[in-house]
Motif scaffolding. Structure first.
Motif, PDB file in Angstrom:
ATOM      1  N   ASN A 113      -3.996  -0.885  -1.332  1.00 35.18           N
ATOM      2  CA  ASN A 113      -4.624   0.406  -1.086  1.00 35.18           C
ATOM      3  C   ASN A 113      -3.665   1.571  -1.298  1.00 35.18           C
ATOM      4  O   ASN A 113      -2.468   1.477  -1.048  1.00 35.18           O
ATOM      5  N   ASN A 114      -4.255   2.689  -1.737  1.00 37.91           N
ATOM      6  CA  ASN A 114      -3.506   3.928  -1.973  1.00 37.91           C
ATOM      7  C   ASN A 114      -2.409   3.752  -3.021  1.00 37.91           C
ATOM      8  O   ASN A 114      -1.263   4.154  -2.847  1.00 37.91           O
ATOM      9  N   ASN A 115      -2.791   3.127  -4.129  1.00 36.39           N
ATOM     10  CA  ASN A 115      -1.995   3.094  -5.348  1.00 36.39           C
ATOM     11  C   ASN A 115      -2.895   3.584  -6.480  1.00 36.39           C
ATOM     12  O   ASN A 115      -4.109   3.375  -6.439  1.00 36.39           O
ATOM     13  N   PRO A 116      -2.337   4.215  -7.505  1.00 33.59           N
ATOM     14  CA  PRO A 116      -3.163   4.642  -8.649  1.00 33.59           C
ATOM     15  C   PRO A 116      -3.423   3.483  -9.602  1.00 33.59           C
ATOM     16  O   PRO A 116      -3.221   3.574 -10.812  1.00 33.59           O
ATOM     17  N   LEU A 117      -3.880   2.384  -9.068  1.00 37.98           N
ATOM     18  CA  LEU A 117      -4.027   1.139  -9.806  1.00 37.98           C
ATOM     19  C   LEU A 117      -5.275   1.175 -10.689  1.00 37.98           C
ATOM     20  O   LEU A 117      -6.371   1.474 -10.224  1.00 37.98           O
ATOM     21  N   THR A 118      -5.093   0.878 -11.973  1.00 38.65           N
ATOM     22  CA  THR A 118      -6.225   0.858 -12.904  1.00 38.65           C
ATOM     23  C   THR A 118      -6.391  -0.478 -13.611  1.00 38.65           C
ATOM     24  O   THR A 118      -7.410  -0.706 -14.264  1.00 38.65           O
ATOM     25  N   TYR A 119      -5.396  -1.365 -13.505  1.00 34.85           N
ATOM     26  CA  TYR A 119      -5.484  -2.608 -14.264  1.00 34.85           C
ATOM     27  C   TYR A 119      -4.745  -3.736 -13.540  1.00 34.85           C
ATOM     28  O   TYR A 119      -3.609  -3.561 -13.092  1.00 34.85           O
ATOM     29  N   ILE A 120      -5.421  -4.872 -13.415  1.00 34.71           N
ATOM     30  CA  ILE A 120      -4.788  -6.111 -12.948  1.00 34.71           C
ATOM     31  C   ILE A 120      -5.050  -7.171 -14.003  1.00 34.71           C
ATOM     32  O   ILE A 120      -6.207  -7.493 -14.302  1.00 34.71           O
ATOM     33  N   PHE A 180       0.819  -1.214   0.000  1.00 31.09           N
ATOM     34  CA  PHE A 180       0.000   0.000   0.000  1.00 31.09           C
ATOM     35  C   PHE A 180       0.853   1.264   0.000  1.00 31.09           C
ATOM     36  O   PHE A 180       2.016   1.270   0.344  1.00 31.09           O
ATOM     37  N   ASN A 181       0.243   2.363  -0.440  1.00 29.31           N
ATOM     38  CA  ASN A 181       0.885   3.671  -0.526  1.00 29.31           C
ATOM     39  C   ASN A 181       2.136   3.642  -1.404  1.00 29.31           C
ATOM     40  O   ASN A 181       3.242   4.012  -0.976  1.00 29.31           O
ATOM     41  N   ASN A 182       1.959   3.194  -2.628  1.00 31.97           N
ATOM     42  CA  ASN A 182       3.020   3.248  -3.624  1.00 31.97           C
ATOM     43  C   ASN A 182       2.470   3.908  -4.890  1.00 31.97           C
ATOM     44  O   ASN A 182       1.433   4.583  -4.843  1.00 31.97           O
ATOM     45  N   PHE A 183       3.167   3.729  -6.033  1.00 33.02           N
ATOM     46  CA  PHE A 183       2.766   4.376  -7.277  1.00 33.02           C
ATOM     47  C   PHE A 183       2.440   3.351  -8.358  1.00 33.02           C
ATOM     48  O   PHE A 183       2.607   3.600  -9.545  1.00 33.02           O
ATOM     49  N   ILE A 184       1.947   2.193  -7.962  1.00 35.06           N
ATOM     50  CA  ILE A 184       1.680   1.111  -8.897  1.00 35.06           C
ATOM     51  C   ILE A 184       0.408   1.416  -9.692  1.00 35.06           C
ATOM     52  O   ILE A 184      -0.652   1.671  -9.108  1.00 35.06           O
ATOM     53  N   THR A 185       0.520   1.379 -11.023  1.00 36.72           N
ATOM     54  CA  THR A 185      -0.638   1.672 -11.876  1.00 36.72           C
ATOM     55  C   THR A 185      -1.240   0.436 -12.517  1.00 36.72           C
ATOM     56  O   THR A 185      -2.423   0.432 -12.855  1.00 36.72           O
ATOM     57  N   SER A 186      -0.419  -0.610 -12.712  1.00 34.97           N
ATOM     58  CA  SER A 186      -0.946  -1.813 -13.351  1.00 34.97           C
ATOM     59  C   SER A 186      -0.175  -3.046 -12.900  1.00 34.97           C
ATOM     60  O   SER A 186       0.969  -2.949 -12.456  1.00 34.97           O
ATOM     61  N   ILE A 187      -0.839  -4.173 -13.013  1.00 34.70           N
ATOM     62  CA  ILE A 187      -0.230  -5.470 -12.686  1.00 34.70           C
ATOM     63  C   ILE A 187      -0.237  -6.313 -13.953  1.00 34.70           C
ATOM     64  O   ILE A 187      -1.298  -6.675 -14.475  1.00 34.70           O
ATOM     65  N   ALA A 188       0.965  -6.627 -14.442  1.00 35.19           N
ATOM     66  CA  ALA A 188       1.116  -7.321 -15.722  1.00 35.19           C
ATOM     67  C   ALA A 188       0.961  -8.830 -15.567  1.00 35.19           C
ATOM     68  O   ALA A 188       0.973  -9.362 -14.449  1.00 35.19           O
ATOM     69  N   PRO A 189       0.831  -9.558 -16.671  1.00 35.24           N
ATOM     70  CA  PRO A 189       0.786 -11.026 -16.608  1.00 35.24           C
ATOM     71  C   PRO A 189       2.029 -11.597 -15.936  1.00 35.24           C
ATOM     72  O   PRO A 189       3.128 -11.055 -16.058  1.00 35.24           O
ATOM     73  N   ASN A 190       1.836 -12.676 -15.196  1.00 35.91           N
ATOM     74  CA  ASN A 190       2.913 -13.421 -14.522  1.00 35.91           C
ATOM     75  C   ASN A 190       3.584 -12.669 -13.372  1.00 35.91           C
ATOM     76  O   ASN A 190       4.584 -13.129 -12.845  1.00 35.91           O
ATOM     77  N   THR A 191       3.019 -11.537 -12.984  1.00 40.57           N
ATOM     78  CA  THR A 191       3.615 -10.788 -11.867  1.00 40.57           C
ATOM     79  C   THR A 191       3.691 -11.637 -10.606  1.00 40.57           C
ATOM     80  O   THR A 191       4.680 -11.593  -9.867  1.00 40.57           O
ATOM     81  N   PHE A 192       2.653 -12.422 -10.367  1.00 38.59           N
ATOM     82  CA  PHE A 192       2.606 -13.225  -9.150  1.00 38.59           C
ATOM     83  C   PHE A 192       2.856 -14.708  -9.433  1.00 38.59           C
ATOM     84  O   PHE A 192       2.418 -15.571  -8.669  1.00 38.59           O
TER      85      PHE A 192
END
Length: 365
Positions: free
Chosen positions: A289-296, A265-277
């Motif tokens: 929480n508290n990331n400008p996340l728009t896409y997983i 939480f509280n970072n600048f992550i905007t998207s989560i790409a394939p195979n990230t996890f």
């Protein structure tokens, strides 16, 4: 306890030679004569906290060879005479929290070969002598958090084969020597939140093969690279908050097969790409929480992850197309809450979050 005692004079405990627990906390004690406890041969627990004992003299604890725990919290202590604890050969727990100590040296801790838990939480410590802990062979927990420590030397933690917990949060550390954490193979918890690091080289921690809980904050990490944590294979909780993380490379967490909670939480992550996890087959919680996340990406997760028990918490507003893709992957739509969106067929969001916050509480660490 709380009897407004100000002075302990000679031999007050002579009639109580079989006493095992003595609580003198929350009084106004300013002066204790040396050797005053020498008649208490069977004493195992002594609490002198919340008094006005500014200086610990060398013979104060003389005769307490069976003492197992000593509480000296908030006594306004500014100094400890060298060798003050050397007769406490059976002491297992020593709490020196909430005092005014400014340094730690080896002579201060002389004779504590059986000590297991040592806490200097919230003092004014700025420096630690290189080999201060080198004879504390049985130590499992060391709390140095909430001080003003600026530097940890390569040898600071040498001689601690059994150490499981080191709390260094809320200090003024700006860097670590390359081998600071070398050979700490028993370490399970490391807390580094709210220091003054300009960066953090993950190679510093490659010997920590049994580390389970790693907590970092307020450090400009930027990017989490592929195989960043490849040596930390025992991690179950990883928490990087306020670290200015803006991107996560593919398979950054691949070796963390035991990870259950990932808190970013509280970072600048905007998207989560394939195979990230990829590789996180045992994952139970992602907290964004508290990331400008728009896409997983629906393909961000390991094929073997149990989607029925995976929770993702975020306050982001996903576009409709993302929600549809996630629905197809998870078999359920995003569910709304005052503070978060979360998805996954989890029985109780509040219970899971409460457990997470309990395990990752700001108490240490």
């Amino acid at each position: 306890m709380d009897n407004s005692i100000t002075v302990l004079e000679k031999n007050p405990f002579n009639p109580f030679k079989n006493l095992k627990i003595l609580n003198l906390s929350s009084n106004s004690i300013t002066c204790i004569e040396n050797g005053i406890f020498q008649d208490l041969k069977k004493l195992t627990s002594l609490n002198l906290g919340w008094n006005q004992i500014t200086y610990v003299h060398g013979e104060l604890f003389e005769g307490l060879s069976r003492l197992e725990e000593l509480f000296l919290r908030k006594t306004h202590m500014t100094a400890i005479e060298n060798g003050s604890f050397k007769g406490l050969k059976n002491l297992h727990r020593l709490f020196l929290d909430l005092n005014e100590l400014t340094f730690i040296n080896k002579a201060m801790l002389e004779g504590l070969q059986n000590l297991e838990e040592l806490s200097f939480w919230e003092n004014k410590i700025t420096s630690i002598e290189v080999d201060s802990f080198s004879e504390l062979f049985m130590l499992t927990s060391l709390d140095l958090s909430s001080n003003s420590i600026t530097e940890i030397y390569e040898e600071t933690f040498r001689g601690l084969p059994n150490i499981k917990t080191i709390a260094l949060s809320i200090n003024k550390l700006h860097s670590f020597a390359p081998e600071t954490f070398r050979n700490l193979s028993s370490l399970e918890y490391l807390g580094l939140k709210r220091n003054s690091f300009s960066s953090l080289d993950m190679n510093l921690f490659e010997d920590l093969k049994n580390l389970k809980n790693f907590y970092v904050s307020d450090t400009p990490i930027g990017t989490l690279s592929s195989n960043e944590f490849k040596k930390l294979t025992s991690l179950t909780q990883l928490r990087f908050s306020f670290c200015q993380i803006n991107s996560i490379d593919e398979k950054a967490f691949e070796s963390l097969t035991n990870l259950k909670a990932l808190i970013l939480f509280n970072n600048f992550i905007t998207s989560i790409a394939p195979n990230t996890f990829k590789g996180l087959s045992d994952l139970k919680l992602l907290y964004f929480n508290n990331n400008p996340l728009t896409y997983i990406s629906p393909d961000a997760f390991d094929d073997n992850v149990d989607l029925n028990n995976l929770m993702i918490a975020t306050d982001a507003q996903f576009p409709c197309c993302s929600r549809v893709a996630l629905y197809r992957r998870f078999g359920t739509d995003l569910m709304m809450n005052e503070e978060c969106q979360y998805f996954g067929k989890l029985r109780s969001y509040s219970d899971a979050l409460e457990e997470l916050l309990h395990n990752c509480a700001d108490q240490t660490v």
